[in-house]
Design an enzyme around this catalytic site. Sequence first.
Site, PDB file in Angstrom:
ATOM      1  N   ARG A   1       0.827  -1.223   0.000  1.00  0.00           N
ATOM      2  CA  ARG A   1       0.000   0.000   0.000  1.00  0.00           C
ATOM      3  C   ARG A   1       0.855   1.265   0.000  1.00  0.00           C
ATOM      4  NH1 ARG A   1      -5.182  -1.571   3.839  1.00  0.00           N
ATOM      5  NH2 ARG A   1      -6.321  -2.548   2.131  1.00  0.00           N
TER       6      ARG A   1
ATOM      7  N   GLY B   1     -13.064  -3.419   0.722  1.00  0.00           N
ATOM      8  CA  GLY B   1     -14.442  -2.919   0.885  1.00  0.00           C
ATOM      9  C   GLY B   1     -14.799  -1.843  -0.121  1.00  0.00           C
TER      10      GLY B   1
ATOM     11  N   GLY C   1      -8.714  -8.608  -0.429  1.00  0.00           N
ATOM     12  CA  GLY C   1      -7.460  -8.825   0.294  1.00  0.00           C
ATOM     13  C   GLY C   1      -6.922 -10.237   0.151  1.00  0.00           C
TER      14      GLY C   1
ATOM     15  N   LYS D   1     -18.153 -15.313   2.626  1.00  0.00           N
ATOM     16  CA  LYS D   1     -19.563 -15.049   2.943  1.00  0.00           C
ATOM     17  C   LYS D   1     -20.393 -14.545   1.766  1.00  0.00           C
ATOM     18  CE  LYS D   1     -19.045 -13.721   7.774  1.00  0.00           C
ATOM     19  NZ  LYS D   1     -19.216 -12.582   8.676  1.00  0.00           N
TER      20      LYS D   1
HETATM   21  P1  ADP Z   1     -11.339 -11.606  -0.220  1.00  0.00           P
HETATM   22  O1  ADP Z   1     -10.513 -11.022   0.909  1.00  0.00           O
HETATM   23  O2  ADP Z   1     -10.508 -11.957  -1.413  1.00  0.00           O
HETATM   24  O3  ADP Z   1     -12.520 -10.752  -0.551  1.00  0.00           O
HETATM   25  P2  ADP Z   1     -12.847 -13.272   1.597  1.00  0.00           P
HETATM   26  O4  ADP Z   1     -12.317 -12.492   2.754  1.00  0.00           O
HETATM   27  O5  ADP Z   1     -14.266 -13.128   1.259  1.00  0.00           O
HETATM   28  O6  ADP Z   1     -11.947 -13.008   0.295  1.00  0.00           O
HETATM   29  O7  ADP Z   1     -12.614 -14.834   1.860  1.00  0.00           O
HETATM   30  C1  ADP Z   1     -11.348 -15.381   2.064  1.00  0.00           C
HETATM   31  C2  ADP Z   1     -11.386 -16.513   3.059  1.00  0.00           C
HETATM   32  O8  ADP Z   1     -12.365 -17.474   2.716  1.00  0.00           O
HETATM   33  C3  ADP Z   1     -10.072 -17.247   3.126  1.00  0.00           C
HETATM   34  O9  ADP Z   1      -9.542 -17.102   4.415  1.00  0.00           O
HETATM   35  C4  ADP Z   1     -10.427 -18.702   2.820  1.00  0.00           C
HETATM   36  O10 ADP Z   1      -9.754 -19.623   3.660  1.00  0.00           O
HETATM   37  C5  ADP Z   1     -11.906 -18.747   3.132  1.00  0.00           C
HETATM   38  N1  ADP Z   1     -12.575 -19.811   2.414  1.00  0.00           N
HETATM   39  C6  ADP Z   1     -12.716 -19.939   1.078  1.00  0.00           C
HETATM   40  N2  ADP Z   1     -13.363 -21.070   0.788  1.00  0.00           N
HETATM   41  C7  ADP Z   1     -13.633 -21.700   1.953  1.00  0.00           C
HETATM   42  C8  ADP Z   1     -14.307 -22.908   2.312  1.00  0.00           C
HETATM   43  N3  ADP Z   1     -14.825 -23.713   1.386  1.00  0.00           N
HETATM   44  N4  ADP Z   1     -14.420 -23.200   3.628  1.00  0.00           N
HETATM   45  C9  ADP Z   1     -13.896 -22.374   4.562  1.00  0.00           C
HETATM   46  N5  ADP Z   1     -13.270 -21.233   4.290  1.00  0.00           N
HETATM   47  C10 ADP Z   1     -13.128 -20.891   3.000  1.00  0.00           C
HETATM   48 MG    MG Z   2     -10.801 -11.084   3.055  1.00  0.00          MG
END
Ligand code: ADP
Ligand code: MG
Length: 401
Positions: free
Chosen positions: A38, A373, A350, A199
């Site tokens: 960053r 976000g 992230g 989520k």
């Molecule tokens: P980003 O930061 O790229 O937006 P998120 O924060 O939404 O992504 O999600 C990332 C997390 O989701 C990771 O820590 C990963 O381990 C978890 N994750 C992905 N698939 C699964 C799964 N099937 N079961 C449990 N955790 C998962």
């Molecule tokens: Mg994340």
Amino acid sequence: MSFAKASVRDAEVKGRRVLVRVDFNVPLAEGEVADDTRIRAALPTIELLRERGAALILMSHLGRPKGKPDPALSLAPVAKRLGELLGTQVKLAPGVIEGDVDLTCGALGPGDVLMLENLRFEPGETKNDPKLAENLAQLGDLYVNDAFGASHRAHASTAGVADYLPAYAGLLLEREVTELTRVVESPQRPLVVVLGGAKVSDKVGVIDRFLEVADKVLIGGAMCFGFFKAQGIETGNSLVEGVELAGEALERAKQSDCELMLPVDLVLGREFSADTEHKESDGVEVPEGWMGLDVGPKTASAYAQAVSEAGTVLWNGPMGAFELEPFAAGTRAVAEAVAAAPGTTVVGGGDSVAALNQFGLEDKVDWVSTGGGASLELLEGKELPGVEALLDAEEEEETDV
Ligand code: ADP
Ligand code: MG
């Protein structure tokens, strides 16, 4: 589409004090900056201003100090790292407001860089307190926002301050808004969007938007279990969340021309750990005692194929628990497909960016967003207060100073 806000490129800055909001909310480890991505992302704006003879006053938040000073969240390690990157001394003010900061900023001359302490040491920052905004504004002659990652928040340093100073977009913020807006508004088609992560509720706004504008939306990650549960499919011990929202998205997908793709196979584990017993499963039913921790090989190759045929790819959210080697293959396959795709490729989020880095592919993507976000909110179609507050391109400040 061209960026509609006034750019720092066009600001008259020579001999003036420029107050710059940056996003230096970086991870620290043992009193040092653990990842300076960053900080490096803000260098083009900082260097442009220094070359043009401005004196810089930088401000950022770090962590969540809850409105009072916390030495563990001092920006001192950040000032040190920035100084190394710029090859100049970066002074750190002991606080944020008058008393801690000399209003004239001492003998700050052209090219000098002063950093304020962590903005969130002041309770007025997250409340967008006009008094704090005015106080900050007193430090500079004009204001530049380069903190894209904080621009979805209406805080004193991202929005309020623009009531008191002519406000310009920094180069990073400008590029982020331009790249992400292009994905939703004028993509090369087909537009293929790969969404994963933890989520449904975090990303349902983005899913809805892309069901309207994309050609394909591919779902992976724990998120898929909300969709499966909504269809009455057994999910075992998988992480399940947002079932109702997922059900609504499935309904909307039926009305839409966009194709919503869900996994067709999985990798299962007993628990969320690297040395747990694991197996591939054809189909997506998860038996009792197992959890789905990655998409399976058939899904990975179908998704990789869709990515390779895209004119534009947006990827946000890992396909599985990529931090654990037995469950990293789905995310790796998508990351490699994105890296190799002939279309325009944009990655945000992230953990998705961390996955790209883990596989050494960050340089093979056209745009890697620094804003988690903020990028989701922009893609959803929400206005970002830190962008809205800036001068419109045509109403730039009169420059006869
Ligand atoms: P980003 O930061 O790229 O937006 P998120 O924060 O939404 O992504 O999600 C990332 C997390 O989701 C990771 O820590 C990963 O381990 C978890 N994750 C992905 N698939 C699964 C799964 N099937 N079961 C449990 N955790 C998962
Ligand atoms: Mg994340």
